[in-house]
Design a protein around this motif. Sequence first.
Motif, PDB file in Angstrom:
ATOM      1  N   PRO A  73       0.801  -1.231   0.000  1.00  0.00           N
ATOM      2  CA  PRO A  73       0.000   0.000   0.000  1.00  0.00           C
ATOM      3  C   PRO A  73       0.832   1.279   0.000  1.00  0.00           C
ATOM      4  CG  PRO A  73      -0.885  -1.563   1.583  1.00  0.00           C
ATOM      5  CD  PRO A  73       0.407  -2.133   1.078  1.00  0.00           C
ATOM      6  N   LYS A  74       2.032   1.243   0.587  1.00  0.00           N
ATOM      7  CA  LYS A  74       2.843   2.468   0.643  1.00  0.00           C
ATOM      8  C   LYS A  74       3.279   2.925  -0.744  1.00  0.00           C
ATOM      9  CE  LYS A  74       7.259   0.264   1.630  1.00  0.00           C
ATOM     10  NZ  LYS A  74       8.338   0.100   2.571  1.00  0.00           N
ATOM     11  N   ILE A  75       3.421   2.004  -1.693  1.00  0.00           N
ATOM     12  CA  ILE A  75       3.764   2.382  -3.064  1.00  0.00           C
ATOM     13  C   ILE A  75       2.663   3.274  -3.631  1.00  0.00           C
ATOM     14  CG2 ILE A  75       4.012   1.519  -5.437  1.00  0.00           C
ATOM     15  CD1 ILE A  75       5.382  -0.945  -4.297  1.00  0.00           C
ATOM     16  N   LEU A  76       1.424   2.886  -3.371  1.00  0.00           N
ATOM     17  CA  LEU A  76       0.296   3.658  -3.886  1.00  0.00           C
ATOM     18  C   LEU A  76       0.096   4.954  -3.120  1.00  0.00           C
ATOM     19  CD1 LEU A  76      -2.170   0.713  -4.442  1.00  0.00           C
ATOM     20  CD2 LEU A  76      -0.839   1.929  -6.162  1.00  0.00           C
ATOM     21  N   SER A  77       0.190   4.899  -1.806  1.00  0.00           N
ATOM     22  CA  SER A  77      -0.058   6.116  -1.024  1.00  0.00           C
ATOM     23  C   SER A  77       0.989   7.186  -1.321  1.00  0.00           C
ATOM     24  CB  SER A  77      -0.132   5.809   0.472  1.00  0.00           C
ATOM     25  OG  SER A  77       1.070   5.251   0.929  1.00  0.00           O
ATOM     26  N   ARG A  78       2.238   6.781  -1.541  1.00  0.00           N
ATOM     27  CA  ARG A  78       3.281   7.756  -1.893  1.00  0.00           C
ATOM     28  C   ARG A  78       3.069   8.338  -3.286  1.00  0.00           C
ATOM     29  NH1 ARG A  78       8.546   4.468  -0.104  1.00  0.00           N
ATOM     30  NH2 ARG A  78       7.567   3.134  -1.619  1.00  0.00           N
ATOM     31  N   SER A  79       2.344   7.628  -4.128  1.00  0.00           N
ATOM     32  CA  SER A  79       2.161   8.033  -5.521  1.00  0.00           C
ATOM     33  C   SER A  79       0.815   8.698  -5.773  1.00  0.00           C
ATOM     34  CB  SER A  79       2.274   6.806  -6.426  1.00  0.00           C
ATOM     35  OG  SER A  79       3.473   6.134  -6.179  1.00  0.00           O
ATOM     36  N   SER A  80      -0.016   8.816  -4.766  1.00  0.00           N
ATOM     37  CA  SER A  80      -1.378   9.312  -4.948  1.00  0.00           C
ATOM     38  C   SER A  80      -1.432  10.649  -5.674  1.00  0.00           C
ATOM     39  CB  SER A  80      -2.073   9.426  -3.586  1.00  0.00           C
ATOM     40  OG  SER A  80      -3.330  10.039  -3.727  1.00  0.00           O
ATOM     41  N   GLN A  81      -0.654  11.611  -5.230  1.00  0.00           N
ATOM     42  CA  GLN A  81      -0.689  12.943  -5.840  1.00  0.00           C
ATOM     43  C   GLN A  81      -0.288  12.886  -7.313  1.00  0.00           C
ATOM     44  OE1 GLN A  81       1.676  15.907  -3.862  1.00  0.00           O
ATOM     45  NE2 GLN A  81       1.409  17.405  -5.483  1.00  0.00           N
ATOM     46  N   PHE A  82       0.699  12.064  -7.622  1.00  0.00           N
ATOM     47  CA  PHE A  82       1.170  11.969  -9.002  1.00  0.00           C
ATOM     48  C   PHE A  82       0.138  11.268  -9.886  1.00  0.00           C
ATOM     49  CE2 PHE A  82       4.983  11.872  -6.271  1.00  0.00           C
ATOM     50  CZ  PHE A  82       5.457  13.126  -6.596  1.00  0.00           C
ATOM     51  N   LEU A  83      -0.513  10.241  -9.348  1.00  0.00           N
ATOM     52  CA  LEU A  83      -1.521   9.517 -10.118  1.00  0.00           C
ATOM     53  C   LEU A  83      -2.724  10.405 -10.429  1.00  0.00           C
ATOM     54  CD1 LEU A  83      -1.399   6.086  -8.256  1.00  0.00           C
ATOM     55  CD2 LEU A  83      -0.457   6.612 -10.513  1.00  0.00           C
ATOM     56  N   ARG A  84      -2.975  11.406  -9.588  1.00  0.00           N
ATOM     57  CA  ARG A  84      -4.090  12.329  -9.797  1.00  0.00           C
ATOM     58  C   ARG A  84      -3.708  13.534 -10.647  1.00  0.00           C
ATOM     59  NH1 ARG A  84      -4.953  14.730  -5.250  1.00  0.00           N
ATOM     60  NH2 ARG A  84      -3.361  13.726  -4.021  1.00  0.00           N
TER      61      ARG A  84
END
Length: 181
Positions: A73-84
């Motif tokens: 999950p940390k891979i996704l949470s760290r990338s949230s802003q970039f994915l949006r």
Amino acid sequence: AGEVNAKSKHTNEQLDAAKEKIVDVVSTLMATTGAPGFQEDAEEDIAMLGVARRSMYTSPTGFKGFDPSAIEPKILSRSSQFLRAGRGRVLATVLDDFEIRAIGYDGPAGDDKTKGGGHYREVAKVRTFLEGFRKAEVRRIARETVTMLLDKLVSEGIEGLDVALATMTRSSDDTSDDGGE
């Protein structure tokens, strides 16, 4: 006019940085599938996307396919802003590039993993996963914002809500940190 160009340049730099981070995330997720075209030895193809990056993972078990439960999950949470970033347009562009690469890797083998195919299907699974995550993040942020505004209304009344909304509007004009949708 100069202020608009400076703001546009700043936004383009942010979108380029987001693209690099998204390429890292997608490369890592694709490497977990074990698809031969997306392992560490395929890095020259990633460079064709305009970003020189190495995937952080190489599958030791062969071509097993994409398993969302294996993703930290940390891979996704760290990338949230970039994915949006760019209301999801940057993510879509990067995934389009990965789909084109996957089609090239599959060639006439198509979805037959025994003949070297199956790459496109794995990119489609990663696309669905990341787009779902992005949409969920946008909704989470919207819920948090609504909750904060309702709390402000209850605790400080209409005047407090008015100040909070005015502050939110000014700060959103100053930054391009999109909530998403």
